[in-house]
Enzyme design. Structure first.
Site, PDB file in Angstrom:
ATOM      1  N   SER A 124      64.153  56.671  42.108  1.00 37.75           N
ATOM      2  CA  SER A 124      63.339  57.332  43.000  1.00 37.75           C
ATOM      3  C   SER A 124      62.100  56.572  42.898  1.00 37.75           C
ATOM      4  CB  SER A 124      63.368  58.917  42.527  1.00 37.75           C
ATOM      5  OG  SER A 124      62.113  59.453  43.333  1.00 37.75           O
TER       6      SER A 124
ATOM      7  N   TYR B 297      61.357  65.689  36.335  1.00 43.70           N
ATOM      8  CA  TYR B 297      62.039  64.735  37.297  1.00 43.70           C
ATOM      9  C   TYR B 297      61.441  63.202  37.282  1.00 43.70           C
ATOM     10  CZ  TYR B 297      64.116  62.969  41.691  1.00 43.70           C
ATOM     11  OH  TYR B 297      64.706  62.058  42.690  1.00 43.70           O
TER      12      TYR B 297
END
Length: 289
Positions: A119, A132
């Site tokens: 990501s 995250y």
């Protein structure tokens, strides 16, 4: 175009069955296996079943992931563990289950591919996304390091770092502030779609001489269509895709403007997209979502 055999694994069998029917209606061959990437033994059994029924895997798209942002001071330790279990351990379980097949496929066919989904959170700073982002930073650095190891065995390792993609990933967010921030981002950026990521993977996998001619063709490779379906989610509700798909080729904060490979205009400067970062690679098919 050479025929491909594809297996898909995730927790929600009903979605897998529907996907298999769609693939078969398009003339493909697919195998659905219900399972959980956080269960290493179950995933190994699935990998063995794929090899037995379809042949040796030569492409693994490793896409497990869940995003649960929240202020660190709230101490949502259960959500921390959930993200680590799926984003890190689940990804490693898939590597353990399928890399031996990738090495074998590369020795037989000259090359195999492992594609890990990270990501832009691995590279950028987003308050309240610390856990995250940390899991995705692991995926990125793990992929870079693994490339030096597997590249010597003709297994190419790529990592893709998408920005915000319109899947069910956002629906699992429970923090009100993060929910508001994500919803408001739609006014300032253009979210990617699963097809954008799928087409990037298909484009990467093409031989260099074929990439230019395929750049304007949507879904140039059948696994790309499968990938975007997995990206939309076939898991158990804990992540955009808590599952695995595998297949085998028959033997023989900061934002950045982005233009996808799809045939559509780039968003205007006032609405930059969060881009899927470029693949990085070194010198069959499995998809893990």
């Amino acid at each position: 175009m050479r025929r491909r055999f594809v297996a898909v694994l995730a927790r929600r069998a009903d979605r897998l069955d529907a996907l298999v029917k769609e693939i078969e209606q398009a003339g493909g061959t697919a195998l659905a296996i219900a399972g959980d990437v956080t269960d290493a033994a179950s995933l190994q059994e699935a990998a063995d079943q794929v090899a037995e029924r379809l042949g040796t895997v030569d492409l693994l798209v490793n896409n497990p992931g869940v995003m649960l942002p929240a202020p660190i001071e709230e101490l949502p330790t259960g959500q921390w563990r959930q993200q680590v279990d799926l984003n890190v351990s689940g990804l490693l379980n898939a590597v353990a289950a399928f890399v031996p097949q990738l090495i074998r496929a590369a020795s037989e066919r000259g090359v195999a591919d492992l594609v890990n989904t990270s990501s832009i959170a691995a590279q950028n700073i987003f308050p309240n996304f610390a856990v995250y982002s940390g899991t995705k930073a692991f995926v990125t650095h793990f992929s870079r390091t693994l490339r030096a190891e597997l590249g010597q065995k003709d297994v190419r390792v790529a990592v893709i770092e998408p920005g915000t993609v319109g899947t069910e990933l956002q629906s699992h967010v429970t923090d009100a502030g993060a929910q508001e921030w994500l919803e408001g981002s739609k006014e300032t950026i253009t979210w990617l779609e699963p097809e954008d990521v799928a087409e990037s993977i298909a484009f990467y996998r093409l031989p260099a001489r074929a990439r230019q001619s395929a750049a304007d063709d949507r879904h140039a490779d059948p696994p790309a269509c499968l990938t975007c379906r997995l990206l939309r989610g076939a898991g158990n509700g804990r992540g955009a895709g808590n599952g695995v798909a595998a297949g085998a080729r028959p033997p023989a904060g900061d934002t950045a403007p982005y233009r996808s490979s799809r045939s559509r205009p780039a968003p205007p400067p006032s609405r930059p997209s969060w881009a899927a970062a470029a693949f990085s690679t070194a010198p069959a098919s499995a998809l893990v979502a």
